[in-house]
Write an enzyme that holds these catalytic residues in place. Structure first.
Site, PDB file in Angstrom:
ATOM      1  N   LYS A   9      41.268  96.908 -11.750  1.00  0.00           N
ATOM      2  CA  LYS A   9      42.329  97.732 -11.138  1.00  0.00           C
ATOM      3  C   LYS A   9      42.839  98.741 -12.160  1.00  0.00           C
ATOM      4  O   LYS A   9      42.692  98.543 -13.376  1.00  0.00           O
ATOM      5  CB  LYS A   9      43.482  96.870 -10.627  1.00  0.00           C
ATOM      6  CG  LYS A   9      44.260  96.061 -11.684  1.00  0.00           C
ATOM      7  CD  LYS A   9      45.387  96.797 -12.369  1.00  0.00           C
ATOM      8  CE  LYS A   9      46.008  95.962 -13.485  1.00  0.00           C
ATOM      9  NZ  LYS A   9      46.872  96.628 -14.416  1.00  0.00           N
ATOM     10  N   ASP A 135      49.464  89.403 -11.387  1.00  0.00           N
ATOM     11  CA  ASP A 135      48.531  90.437 -10.891  1.00  0.00           C
ATOM     12  C   ASP A 135      47.509  89.892  -9.885  1.00  0.00           C
ATOM     13  O   ASP A 135      46.807  90.666  -9.249  1.00  0.00           O
ATOM     14  CB  ASP A 135      47.729  91.016 -12.075  1.00  0.00           C
ATOM     15  CG  ASP A 135      48.341  92.310 -12.610  1.00  0.00           C
ATOM     16  OD1 ASP A 135      49.320  92.784 -12.022  1.00  0.00           O
ATOM     17  OD2 ASP A 135      47.801  92.829 -13.595  1.00  0.00           O
TER      18      ASP A 135
HETATM   19  C1  SUD Z   1      51.143  94.870 -16.954  1.00  0.00           C
HETATM   20  C2  SUD Z   1      50.396  94.446 -15.729  1.00  0.00           C
HETATM   21  C3  SUD Z   1      50.464  95.580 -14.702  1.00  0.00           C
HETATM   22  O1  SUD Z   1      49.609  95.394 -13.639  1.00  0.00           O
HETATM   23  O2  SUD Z   1      49.029  94.180 -15.905  1.00  0.00           O
HETATM   24  P1  SUD Z   1      47.962  94.097 -17.132  1.00  0.00           P
HETATM   25  O3  SUD Z   1      48.256  95.116 -18.156  1.00  0.00           O
HETATM   26  O4  SUD Z   1      48.076  92.695 -17.671  1.00  0.00           O
HETATM   27  O5  SUD Z   1      46.605  94.345 -16.505  1.00  0.00           O
HETATM   28  C4  SUD Z   1      51.043  93.188 -15.078  1.00  0.00           C
HETATM   29  O6  SUD Z   1      52.420  93.370 -14.840  1.00  0.00           O
HETATM   30  C5  SUD Z   1      50.832  91.924 -15.861  1.00  0.00           C
HETATM   31  O7  SUD Z   1      50.492  90.917 -14.989  1.00  0.00           O
HETATM   32  P2  SUD Z   1      49.744  89.562 -15.484  1.00  0.00           P
HETATM   33  O8  SUD Z   1      48.771  89.893 -16.554  1.00  0.00           O
HETATM   34  O9  SUD Z   1      49.273  88.860 -14.279  1.00  0.00           O
HETATM   35  O10 SUD Z   1      50.966  88.814 -16.151  1.00  0.00           O
HETATM   36  P3  SUD Z   1      51.369  87.256 -16.160  1.00  0.00           P
HETATM   37  O11 SUD Z   1      50.188  86.449 -16.598  1.00  0.00           O
HETATM   38  O12 SUD Z   1      52.047  86.868 -14.899  1.00  0.00           O
HETATM   39  O13 SUD Z   1      52.464  87.266 -17.314  1.00  0.00           O
HETATM   40  C6  SUD Z   1      52.159  87.426 -18.674  1.00  0.00           C
HETATM   41  C7  SUD Z   1      53.451  87.735 -19.417  1.00  0.00           C
HETATM   42  O14 SUD Z   1      53.821  89.116 -19.197  1.00  0.00           O
HETATM   43  C8  SUD Z   1      55.219  89.263 -19.018  1.00  0.00           C
HETATM   44  N1  SUD Z   1      55.499  89.806 -17.680  1.00  0.00           N
HETATM   45  C9  SUD Z   1      54.548  89.829 -16.722  1.00  0.00           C
HETATM   46  C10 SUD Z   1      54.805  90.377 -15.487  1.00  0.00           C
HETATM   47  C11 SUD Z   1      56.091  90.894 -15.236  1.00  0.00           C
HETATM   48  N2  SUD Z   1      56.416  91.442 -14.056  1.00  0.00           N
HETATM   49  N3  SUD Z   1      57.036  90.862 -16.200  1.00  0.00           N
HETATM   50  C12 SUD Z   1      56.767  90.341 -17.427  1.00  0.00           C
HETATM   51  O15 SUD Z   1      57.639  90.349 -18.299  1.00  0.00           O
HETATM   52  C13 SUD Z   1      55.807  87.883 -19.229  1.00  0.00           C
HETATM   53  O16 SUD Z   1      56.158  87.784 -20.592  1.00  0.00           O
HETATM   54  C14 SUD Z   1      54.660  86.935 -18.964  1.00  0.00           C
HETATM   55  O17 SUD Z   1      54.767  85.741 -19.670  1.00  0.00           O
END
Ligand code: SUD
Ligand code: ADP
Length: 283
Positions: A9, A135
């Site tokens: 994504k 995600d």
């Molecule tokens: C930033 C994003 C954007 O799409 O993606 P990626 O960069 O990882 O692809 C997402 O919010 C990432 O989602 P995901 O990777 O599923 O996160 P999770 O495992 O749920 O959380 C990992 C950590 O990120 C932080 N976290 C995550 C989601 C959120 N809305 N707020 C947070 O503060 C928290 O510290 C959590 O412990």
């Protein structure tokens, strides 16, 4: 044997609203899928084991893998008495902001549902999947959506107009938790145009779409890794219609409406980034 595709994504927008009591950030983001896919096969086993086969140095094959977690959750929740062998062929770069692990988990939820003929709807799978990652619910559908809450609440949107996507993944890994952890109130100065971006998708207006991309986390990750800014500038000079960091980074993507334009961006990145992909928006 069941086959599942797990597409990467990108974030068209990512806005962080506030930090919640539970430590997560309330977000508002528009995500869409691109044609860069991990591939999974799932096969039943007679024992109750989960055996995960992945040939990749940095991808765990045990309970730390999100695909393993998804299989375990499905087995426990639905009382599945057999095991599963999952073979995972990685194409999506690791810890890149492209949700590779989340998409593998989503594919495992869909695959387990089919393999054990559970007949669950995507809605049920999506809700269940939020237990192991914010995600994953989006990745269950793998289309285009406005994601709110901590990312798990979805409103499906029309797919974006056809376009090429150039992905440049610098040779660094970024932890999502570290990026959210370093986010300060001042980082929110950037005005993220979520509503305008939704309107652009609804109107199928490519120009309006490329003018309204934005990501609050870009500033945070760029402060840690200035290479993100230079990749963005290289893409802009090479003539992309827009360039932005995806998710928590460090991957930078550029959008281009014409193939020739996309190819010249790929050429311009030669020498400054080893991992470059030219794919299409799927949505
Ligand atoms: C930033 C994003 C954007 O799409 O993606 P990626 O960069 O990882 O692809 C997402 O919010 C990432 O989602 P995901 O990777 O599923 O996160 P999770 O495992 O749920 O959380 C990992 C950590 O990120 C932080 N976290 C995550 C989601 C959120 N809305 N707020 C947070 O503060 C928290 O510290 C959590 O412990
Ligand atoms: N199936 C998986 N594929 C890749 N990484 C995984 C997987 N399951 C767990 N991980 C772990 O999660 C971390 C981040 O994974 P990934 O989903 O690739 O990043 P991002 O959330 O930035 O898109 C990796 O460092 C890796 O150790």
């Amino acid at each position: 044997m069941i086959y599942e595709n797990a597409p990467a994504k990108i974030n068209l927008t990512l806005d962080t609203l506030y930090k919640r009591e539970d430590g997560y950030h309330e977000v508002e983001m528009i995500m869409t899928t691109v044609d860069l896919n991990d591939r999974l096969t799932l096969e039943k086993r007679r024992d109750k084991k989960i055996v995960l086969k992945v040939e990749h140095r940095y991808v765990p094959t045990d309970h730390r893998n999100l695909a393993y977690k998804a299989a375990k959750l499905m087995m426990d929740r639905y009382g599945i008495e057999q095991g599963v062998t999952i073979t995972l062929d990685k194409a999506i770069p690791i810890a890149a902001g492209l949700a590779g692990g989340s998409s593998d988990a989503a594919a495992t939820f869909r695959g387990m549902n089919r393999l054990f003929e559970l007949g669950l709807s995507l809605e049920v799978l999506s809700e269940l999947s939020a237990e192991i990652g914010s995600d994953i619910p989006f990745c269950i559908y793998g289309k285009t959506a406005l994601c709110t809450g901590r990312g798990e609440k979805l409103k499906m949107l029309p797919k974006p107009p056809a376009a090429w996507v150039i992905l440049a993944k610098p040779d660094i890994s970024v932890s999502t938790a570290d990026v959210y952890g370093a986010l300060k109130v001042e980082d929110k100065e950037a005005d993220i145009q979520t509503e305008q971006c939704v309107k652009a998708l609804e109107a199928g207006d490519y120009q309006m779409l490329v003018e309204n991309l934005g990501n609050t986390l870009e500033k945070v990750t760029t402060e840690m890794h200035p290479v993100i800014q230079s990749l963005k500038e290289t893409m802009q000079k090479a003539g992309v219609d827009a360039a932005l960091m995806s998710g928590s980074g460090p991957t930078v993507y550029g959008l281009a409406s014409k193939e020739r334009q996309a190819k010249s961006v790929v050429n311009a990145l030669k020498g400054c980034c080893k991992e470059v992909y030219m794919v299409r928006l799927l949505g």
